[in-house]
Design a protein around this motif. Structure first.
Motif, PDB file in Angstrom:
ATOM      1  N   CYS A  89      29.010 -19.665  -9.756  1.00  0.00           N
ATOM      2  CA  CYS A  89      29.424 -18.281 -10.012  1.00  0.00           C
ATOM      3  C   CYS A  89      30.913 -18.150 -10.346  1.00  0.00           C
ATOM      4  O   CYS A  89      31.384 -17.058 -10.632  1.00  0.00           O
ATOM      5  CB  CYS A  89      29.081 -17.397  -8.816  1.00  0.00           C
ATOM      6  SG  CYS A  89      30.067 -17.700  -7.333  1.00  0.00           S
ATOM      7  N   LYS A  90      31.641 -19.276 -10.279  1.00  0.00           N
ATOM      8  CA  LYS A  90      33.076 -19.332 -10.620  1.00  0.00           C
ATOM      9  C   LYS A  90      33.970 -18.614  -9.614  1.00  0.00           C
ATOM     10  O   LYS A  90      35.135 -18.349  -9.885  1.00  0.00           O
ATOM     11  CB  LYS A  90      33.360 -18.788 -12.027  1.00  0.00           C
ATOM     12  CG  LYS A  90      32.488 -19.380 -13.109  1.00  0.00           C
ATOM     13  CD  LYS A  90      32.630 -20.856 -13.212  1.00  0.00           C
ATOM     14  CE  LYS A  90      31.789 -21.382 -14.378  1.00  0.00           C
ATOM     15  NZ  LYS A  90      31.160 -22.628 -14.120  1.00  0.00           N
ATOM     16  N   GLU A  91      33.450 -18.281  -8.436  1.00  0.00           N
ATOM     17  CA  GLU A  91      34.253 -17.666  -7.382  1.00  0.00           C
ATOM     18  C   GLU A  91      35.244 -18.692  -6.846  1.00  0.00           C
ATOM     19  O   GLU A  91      34.908 -19.859  -6.686  1.00  0.00           O
ATOM     20  CB  GLU A  91      33.331 -17.187  -6.254  1.00  0.00           C
ATOM     21  CG  GLU A  91      34.049 -16.538  -5.106  1.00  0.00           C
ATOM     22  CD  GLU A  91      34.606 -15.165  -5.451  1.00  0.00           C
ATOM     23  OE1 GLU A  91      35.611 -14.784  -4.840  1.00  0.00           O
ATOM     24  OE2 GLU A  91      34.043 -14.490  -6.331  1.00  0.00           O
ATOM     25  N   ARG A  92      36.466 -18.259  -6.576  1.00  0.00           N
ATOM     26  CA  ARG A  92      37.500 -19.151  -6.053  1.00  0.00           C
ATOM     27  C   ARG A  92      38.417 -18.373  -5.136  1.00  0.00           C
ATOM     28  O   ARG A  92      38.499 -17.162  -5.213  1.00  0.00           O
ATOM     29  CB  ARG A  92      38.295 -19.803  -7.165  1.00  0.00           C
ATOM     30  CG  ARG A  92      39.087 -18.819  -7.996  1.00  0.00           C
ATOM     31  CD  ARG A  92      39.990 -19.452  -9.016  1.00  0.00           C
ATOM     32  NE  ARG A  92      39.238 -20.273  -9.938  1.00  0.00           N
ATOM     33  CZ  ARG A  92      39.756 -21.245 -10.666  1.00  0.00           C
ATOM     34  NH1 ARG A  92      41.038 -21.487 -10.589  1.00  0.00           N
ATOM     35  NH2 ARG A  92      39.033 -21.948 -11.481  1.00  0.00           N
ATOM     36  N   GLY A  93      39.091 -19.117  -4.262  1.00  0.00           N
ATOM     37  CA  GLY A  93      40.036 -18.483  -3.354  1.00  0.00           C
ATOM     38  C   GLY A  93      40.465 -19.464  -2.282  1.00  0.00           C
ATOM     39  O   GLY A  93      40.132 -20.649  -2.323  1.00  0.00           O
TER      40      GLY A  93
END
Length: 104
Positions: A89-93
């Motif tokens: 989902c390309k979520e990053r953090g």
């Protein structure tokens, strides 16, 4: 990439290798802390290559995936600087961002 002044708890260039800002406060988290968090929240994980990352079976921000094998194990937590990235989902953090997402 703008840095934040020293004295506010951040380094002048707090960007991890994934381009995600990671506070110098991350140094308070160890691999053990991350593993305990994953276990407590029942997120299956496995060690990644060379012990530099953990791969998590389910990404908490991904849409339903129906247990399809090619949709599992896409969330990586990089232990060196504490950022995460989901290749689905390309979520990053940062690890703190992930904790907030999981806990709602």
């Amino acid at each position: 990439r703008l840095g934040v002044e020293r004295g506010h708890g951040y380094s002048t260039n707090g960007y991890g290798s994934g381009g995600v800002f990671v506070s110098s406060h991350f140094r308070g988290f160890s691999r053990v802390d991350i593993v305990q968090f994953l276990r407590k929240n029942e997120l299956p994980y496995t060690g990644g290559s060379c012990g530099t990352q953990l791969k998590v079976k389910y990404c908490p921000t991904c849409p339903p995936h129906g247990e399809k094998p090619d949709n599992l194990w896409k969330l990586y937590i990089y232990l060196k600087d504490g950022h995460y990235y989901c290749h689905r989902c390309k979520e990053r953090g940062s690890f703190l961002d992930l904790k907030r997402r999981v806990r709602g």
